[in-house]
Design an enzyme around this catalytic site. Structure first.
Site, PDB file in Angstrom:
ATOM      1  N   ASP A  32       0.845  -1.183   0.000  1.00 46.38           N
ATOM      2  CA  ASP A  32       0.000   0.000   0.000  1.00 46.38           C
ATOM      3  C   ASP A  32       0.889   1.244   0.000  1.00 46.38           C
ATOM      4  OD1 ASP A  32      -3.224   0.481   0.913  1.00 46.38           O
ATOM      5  OD2 ASP A  32      -1.849   2.178   1.087  1.00 46.38           O
ATOM      6  N   HIS A 100     -10.087  -5.117  -3.700  1.00 45.26           N
ATOM      7  CA  HIS A 100      -8.762  -5.335  -3.114  1.00 45.26           C
ATOM      8  C   HIS A 100      -8.902  -5.833  -1.685  1.00 45.26           C
ATOM      9  CE1 HIS A 100      -9.916  -1.094  -2.637  1.00 45.26           C
ATOM     10  NE2 HIS A 100      -9.352  -1.139  -1.452  1.00 45.26           N
ATOM     11  N   HIS A 102      -7.062  -5.879   1.800  1.00 43.23           N
ATOM     12  CA  HIS A 102      -5.990  -5.301   2.615  1.00 43.23           C
ATOM     13  C   HIS A 102      -5.453  -6.374   3.559  1.00 43.23           C
ATOM     14  CE1 HIS A 102      -6.879  -0.857   2.152  1.00 43.23           C
ATOM     15  NE2 HIS A 102      -8.087  -1.316   1.856  1.00 43.23           N
TER      16      HIS A 102
HETATM   17  P1  5GP Z   1      -9.685   1.457   0.163  1.00 44.63           P
HETATM   18  O1  5GP Z   1      -9.747   2.717   0.977  1.00 44.63           O
HETATM   19  O2  5GP Z   1     -10.358   1.658  -1.196  1.00 44.63           O
HETATM   20  O3  5GP Z   1     -10.175   0.227   0.865  1.00 44.63           O
HETATM   21  O4  5GP Z   1      -8.154   1.178  -0.093  1.00 44.63           O
HETATM   22  C1  5GP Z   1      -7.436   1.731  -1.138  1.00 44.63           C
HETATM   23  C2  5GP Z   1      -5.998   1.652  -0.753  1.00 44.63           C
HETATM   24  O5  5GP Z   1      -5.218   1.868  -1.893  1.00 44.63           O
HETATM   25  C3  5GP Z   1      -5.590   2.691   0.281  1.00 44.63           C
HETATM   26  O6  5GP Z   1      -5.051   2.041   1.437  1.00 44.63           O
HETATM   27  C4  5GP Z   1      -4.554   3.535  -0.448  1.00 44.63           C
HETATM   28  O7  5GP Z   1      -3.492   3.955   0.387  1.00 44.63           O
HETATM   29  C5  5GP Z   1      -4.068   2.603  -1.537  1.00 44.63           C
HETATM   30  N1  5GP Z   1      -3.632   3.272  -2.746  1.00 44.63           N
HETATM   31  C6  5GP Z   1      -4.259   4.304  -3.373  1.00 44.63           C
HETATM   32  N2  5GP Z   1      -3.574   4.660  -4.467  1.00 44.63           N
HETATM   33  C7  5GP Z   1      -2.497   3.831  -4.540  1.00 44.63           C
HETATM   34  C8  5GP Z   1      -1.410   3.720  -5.467  1.00 44.63           C
HETATM   35  O8  5GP Z   1      -1.288   4.445  -6.463  1.00 44.63           O
HETATM   36  N3  5GP Z   1      -0.490   2.762  -5.204  1.00 44.63           N
HETATM   37  C9  5GP Z   1      -0.583   1.931  -4.123  1.00 44.63           C
HETATM   38  N4  5GP Z   1       0.388   1.033  -3.963  1.00 44.63           N
HETATM   39  N5  5GP Z   1      -1.586   2.012  -3.237  1.00 44.63           N
HETATM   40  C10 5GP Z   1      -2.533   2.952  -3.443  1.00 44.63           C
END
Ligand code: 5GP
Ligand code: ZN
Length: 114
Positions: A32, A100, A102
């Site tokens: 992440d 995704h 985590h």
């Molecule tokens: P969500 O909030 O949708 O469950 O998780 C999305 C995750 O993707 C977040 O933890 C965020 O930090 C991560 N993320 C967002 N953009 C990028 C990126 O460009 N590269 C990587 N490696 N992680 C990302």
């Protein structure tokens, strides 16, 4: 199958860089960009699905593979204690609308989550 403007589809296509932990024909695992714990990586299907609520019966093996790969990688990285989380929808904290998993570990984690 890949969506043109999806951030994670761009990572799958290698149009954006990522710190990749594992890749095969079905899934990709990468760290992440804003880690919330010493261990924080994501496991995504290469097939674009908007989130867990978009899974259908034909995705059951794929969904299980996300968990299997995530767990095995956590152990491989030296973190046998971890949390595995899917967010679905903005109110649940989803910000990237490509399914995704985590995997978070390396510190004590509160329950219930915020
Ligand atoms: P969500 O909030 O949708 O469950 O998780 C999305 C995750 O993707 C977040 O933890 C965020 O930090 C991560 N993320 C967002 N953009 C990028 C990126 O460009 N590269 C990587 N490696 N992680 C990302
Ligand atoms: Zn996508």
């Amino acid at each position: 199958m890949l969506q043109q403007d999806c951030l994670f589809c761009k990572i799958i296509r290698k149009e954006l860089p990522a710190s990749i932990l594992y890749e095969d024909e079905d899934v990709l695992a990468f760290r992440d960009i804003a880690p919330q714990a010493p261990l924080h990586f994501l496991v995504i299907p290469k097939k674009h699905l908007s989130g867990p609520a978009a899974l259908t019966a034909e995705d059951e093996i794929l969904a299980g593979k996300l968990l299997r790969v995530g767990g095995a990688l956590a152990v491989r990285e030296g973190f046998p204690h971890f949390r595995a989380v899917f967010n679905n929808g903005a109110e649940a904290g989803q910000t990237v609308f490509h399914l995704h998993l985590h995997i978070i570990g390396g510190r004590s984690l509160a329950w219930p989550p915020g």
